[in-house]
Structure formats: C-alpha cells, structure tokens
Design an enzyme around this catalytic site. Sequence first.
Site, short mmCIF file in Angstrom:
data_model
loop_
_atom_site.label_atom_id
_atom_site.label_comp_id
_atom_site.label_asym_id
_atom_site.label_seq_id
_atom_site.Cartn_x
_atom_site.Cartn_y
_atom_site.Cartn_z
CG ASP A 175 69.60 5.78 47.59
OD1 ASP A 175 69.77 6.42 48.64
OD2 ASP A 175 70.36 5.87 46.61
CG ASP A 224 71.51 12.01 47.21
OD1 ASP A 224 71.39 13.05 46.56
OD2 ASP A 224 71.24 11.92 48.42
#
Length: 230
Positions: free
Chosen positions: A17, A19
């Site tokens: 991932d 952010d």
Amino acid sequence: MPSAFTDLVAPSAVLWDMDGTLIDTEPYWMAAETELVEAHGGVWTPQDGLAMVGNPMSVCAPILRARGVDLPDEEIADFLNSRVAAGVASGIPWQQGAQEILAALHDAGVPMALVTSSFRRLAEPFAAAVGLFDVVVSGDVVTRPKPDPEPYLTAARLLGVDVADCVAVEDSHAGVASAVASGAHVVAVEVMQALAPRPGLSRVASLADLTVPDFARIAGGVVLDLRRAS
C-alpha cells in the site's frame, strides 16, 4: 536463493500500500478534504479525516457531498489528488523505515508491487521516483477498489505469482480487508488506525521494525506482533 534469506524461503512478491504505509500523505489528504468542505460551507473535523483513511474515492466522494460539497466524483477526485500530488512533489514524506526495507527487499531480489487506492496521477510519479516497483495498481485501474480483493489479485496476476505466496503491507481497515480477502499474508502497520487482530494478521508499529527475513517468516505462515508497549 538470495543470501539475505539464509535458509528461509523468500516470498514470491511483496505488495505495498502507499498512503500511510510507505509515505505519510494522510495529512495532505485531510488538509485537502478540509479545504474542499469548507469552501462549500461545511465543517470537516480531524475525526472525519481519520474515518476516510484507506477508503476508495467511491466511498469518500459521497461522504464529502453529504457535508456540502456540490461536485461529482470526478471533480472531487481531481481536487484531492491534485492537492496531494503537489504535496508529494515538494518532497516524498517517507514513513520511518520505508526506504530502507524497500531497498533491502529489492537487493534480495524480491519482486514488489505498489497497490494503492490513490489514482495514477499520484501513484505513478511516486513509483517512478522510487524506481523499485515492478507493477503499479492504482485505484482508477480496477473495477472494484479496496476493500475488495481485486487490487491485490490484480497485482499478483501482473507479477505472474500466486497471491497466496505474497506478503501484503497495509495500514488501514479497508486495505487490510482487501489484502486478507485476496489470500495474501498480511502485515498491518499501525500508524493512524488501531487495527484489530484477526487470524493470520501480523501487526507492527513501524516498518523500521521489519527485516528481510521477517518477510520470509510471514510468507511461511508465521504471525508476528511487533507493536511496541504503550
């Protein structure tokens, strides 16, 4: 076998991932949300921002409209992504330990994918600047974004590996749900949200706590809990 793994078997890939996990962009997202809502006469609190962490634009846009933002999804997405992209362009806000573990896994020969709910206009410049990702799956190239497993399944397919042999690293409820549903081994980094335990879920306080051999152990079914005592 890469020497960094000694007698351990490397994961087929590590799926990241972006952010909150690799880079600390959540303050940029929250500031952009606040600016947008207040420009339309509404009120946006820090708690509202936290509730949005990890969710796709299809979830965020209706919530913002409910606070008075009279714009379609596309214009909301464009505003938020442009504000966050400008923030990242001024200097990548790395999370602690992120650069080091990315470089270590790359040096060990482990393929890596970036799997993010952010759109291409933000994900691809970041991936290009880092130069270590073999695949980028952004939120606007999938039909069903997180918390659906499609983003992680897509990344594994593009890498040509079995997702069950991969390790996914996430920091949000929606992201963890997506990664777990895909069948990957999952590491939850508790940065902004406390993430509830679930079978097979490893949890850490920081990427700085993870080593290359840890990824092999997790891929082999070991569940780690490296959170720090409060």
